[in-house]
Every structure is written in C-alpha cells, then in structure tokens.
Design an enzyme around this catalytic site. Structure first.
Site, PDB file in Angstrom:
ATOM      1  CG  ASN A   9      -1.732   1.220   1.391  1.00 14.51           C
ATOM      2  OD1 ASN A   9      -1.844   2.012   0.459  1.00 14.51           O
ATOM      3  ND2 ASN A   9      -2.330   1.404   2.558  1.00 14.51           N
ATOM      4  CE  LYS A  11      -0.080   3.304   4.722  1.00 13.36           C
ATOM      5  NZ  LYS A  11      -0.160   3.409   6.152  1.00 13.36           N
ATOM      6  CG  HIS A  96      -6.008   2.018   4.867  1.00 11.71           C
ATOM      7  ND1 HIS A  96      -5.605   2.981   5.753  1.00 11.71           N
ATOM      8  CD2 HIS A  96      -4.987   1.129   4.777  1.00 11.71           C
ATOM      9  CE1 HIS A  96      -4.376   2.683   6.181  1.00 11.71           C
ATOM     10  NE2 HIS A  96      -3.983   1.563   5.594  1.00 11.71           N
ATOM     11  CD  GLU A  98      -3.066   5.587   6.503  1.00  8.77           C
ATOM     12  OE1 GLU A  98      -3.014   5.635   5.257  1.00  8.77           O
ATOM     13  OE2 GLU A  98      -2.163   5.093   7.202  1.00  8.77           O
ATOM     14  CD  GLU A 166      -3.757  -2.480   7.058  1.00 12.14           C
ATOM     15  OE1 GLU A 166      -2.638  -2.706   6.614  1.00 12.14           O
ATOM     16  OE2 GLU A 166      -4.390  -1.451   6.795  1.00 12.14           O
ATOM     17  N   GLY A 172       2.039   2.176  10.720  1.00 14.29           N
ATOM     18  CA  GLY A 172       3.030   3.248  10.600  1.00 14.29           C
ATOM     19  C   GLY A 172       3.698   3.632  11.901  1.00 14.29           C
ATOM     20  CB  SER A 211       4.651  -1.826  12.092  1.00 13.03           C
ATOM     21  OG  SER A 211       4.284  -0.468  12.280  1.00 13.03           O
TER      22      SER A 211
HETATM   23  P1  PGA Z   1       2.535   0.213   7.597  1.00 10.80           P
HETATM   24  O1  PGA Z   1       1.111   0.463   6.892  1.00 10.80           O
HETATM   25  O2  PGA Z   1       3.058  -1.102   7.076  1.00 10.80           O
HETATM   26  O3  PGA Z   1       3.370   1.371   7.211  1.00 10.80           O
HETATM   27  O4  PGA Z   1       2.263   0.137   9.067  1.00 10.80           O
HETATM   28  C1  PGA Z   1       0.216  -0.587   6.650  1.00 10.80           C
HETATM   29  C2  PGA Z   1      -1.047  -0.055   6.018  1.00 10.80           C
HETATM   30  O5  PGA Z   1      -1.471   1.041   6.363  1.00 10.80           O
HETATM   31  O6  PGA Z   1      -1.657  -0.704   5.154  1.00 10.80           O
END
Ligand code: PGA
Length: 251
Positions: A9, A11, A96, A98, A166, A172, A211
């Site tokens: 992903n 982003k 997601h 976010e 997630e 993140g 992460s």
């Molecule tokens: P990350 O993000 O691996 O940077 O924690 C995962 C995601 O948001 O899909």
C-alpha cells in the site's frame, strides 16, 4: 488451499521512479510461484504504467487505494468502480483506517463502495482494525464484528474479497501486533465467517497489516490463519519488500 498474498500500500507516496524500481525488482523470475500473489496498491495516476509493465505477470496485480461510493455523476475528483474496471484495474482497497479516520468514511459509505466494487467484479481488500483505546477497553472483537457486519449481512460481497486485519495502533508506528495477537484476531474473523459460509471461511485469504517488515514477516505469516500481509512503509523500499515477498514463498 488459500492464496498467499503480499500487498503493498503506497499511500500518498510514489513517483515514476518508484514505478521503475518496482518493475525492475519484481520482474525477477521465480519471485512468486504457484498461487502466491503480489498486489500493488499505488496512487491512481501510476496504475496504467504498472498495469502495462506487469501485463504478462499473473502473480503481480495492480490495485487502486480507493474508489468512489457513487457510480457516476457530479462528484468532482472521484474515480468510479466502472472506471477502474474500464482501464483493467481489477483490485481495490476499501475501508483503510486512514480513509475511515481522515476522510470520515463510515461503515455505510464503505458498504456502498463494496456493492459498487462487486458490481464491477473488482477484487476487494477490505481493511478492518481497532484503535489502541478500543483494544485497551477490551472492544477489539466487537469493533471487528461491527466493521464486518455489512459482509455478514450480504455474504455475496465476500465472494471476491480478501480481508486485511490492520490494528490502527500498529499502522506506521513500528508497533507490530505480536504473531499471537494477530493470529487470535484472524482466527476470530475466520470463525465469524464460518457462521456465514464455512467453505468460504476456509478459503478466503486473511492478511495482517501494521508495521510489517522483513524482520517480523516470517513469524506473522507462519501463523495458521495469516495468509500474508498488507505492507505500507516497507513496500516503498524494494529490498525490504522483496524480502517480505520471499517470506510467503516458504509456506
Ligand atoms: P505500515 O502500513 O506497514 O506502514 O504500518 C500498513 C497499512 O497502512 O496498510
């Protein structure tokens, strides 16, 4: 047998240069085999270039990070499910955390997106997960069940779907869920789906995200109900992403 998947992903990251790096890295032969798959969720503008680069690589798929809840019309800036299908994008990320938190996507909006995606045969990666506060209040399973209610009520939506667990507190932050924490929620999701359709519950791929990196991927992916990962930050670093992809080859 369930499909093993490593999805990236990007982003709001990426460039023409990153596209070139990813094409060079993933074009290595024998990176993926059998039913394993890599899906790249890149920003809309880079999808055509990636699609054409991986046209002859069935193990590498390209997906959108979002889709409109509307079918068409006066919605400036939106991209519809039909448009994705029209240009050959077969995968889409929906729900997601976010999008839920920063763009106020409610379960109702997510439900509308899921229905449109299904109408255009897009393979949906539906994201679910709890916040730290919800986990600390013992609400994790309740939150996940609530987020999955739309597909529990309408099981046809599950037919072309991957679910990504997630935990919001792990995205993140460098704070990965332990393999045991992740496995326990994956088992819970599979058990929930058993109540809907046991064949589907056994065959649907459930990914962990939050992460994931080259160091922790193996221990996560070896859990019985974890079928791969949704990778954010580490999917932008080609060496690390390749190491994570290699981890699913061993199962
Ligand atoms: P990350 O993000 O691996 O940077 O924690 C995962 C995601 O948001 O899909």
């Amino acid at each position: 047998m369930r499909q093993k998947i490593v999805a990236g992903n990007w982003k709001l990251n990426g460039s023409k240069q990153l596209c070139e790096e990813v094409v060079a890295a993933l074009s290595q032969s024998a990176l993926l085999e059998g039913s394993s798959q890599c899906v790249l969720f890149a920003p809309f503008v880079y999808l055509p270039a990636l699609l054409s680069a991986f046209e002859k690589s069935p193990c590498i798929q390209v997906g959108a990070q979002n889709v409109s809840q509307y079918a068409q019309g006066a919605y400036t800036g939106e991209v519809s499910a039909h448009m994705l299908e029209d240009v050959g994008v077969g995968h889409v990320l929906i729900g997601h955390s976010e999008r839920r938190a920063l763009f106020n996507e409610s379960d109702a909006i997510i439900g509308d997106k899921l229905k449109l995606a299904a109408q255009y045969q897009l393979k949906v990666f539906l994201c679910v997960g709890e916040t730290l506060e919800q986990r600390q209040s013992g609400l994790t399973e309740q939150v996940i069940q609530h987020q999955l209610q739309v597909v529990i009520n309408e099981p046809a939506l599950l037919k072309n779907m991957v679910i990504a667990y997630e935990p919001v507190w792990a995205i993140g932050t460098g704070m990965t869920a332990t393999p045991e924490q992740a496995q326990s929620i994956h088992a819970f999701i599979r058990q929930l789906l058993h109540g809907v359709d046991s064949n589907l519950a056994d065959t649907i791929s459930l990914l962990y995200g939050g992460s994931v990196n080259a160091t922790n991927a193996h221990a996560l992916f070896e859990q019985p109900d974890i079928d791969g990962g949704l990778i954010g930050g580490a999917s932008l670093k080609m060496n690390e992403f390749l190491e994570i992809i290699k981890c699913i080859k061993s199962f």
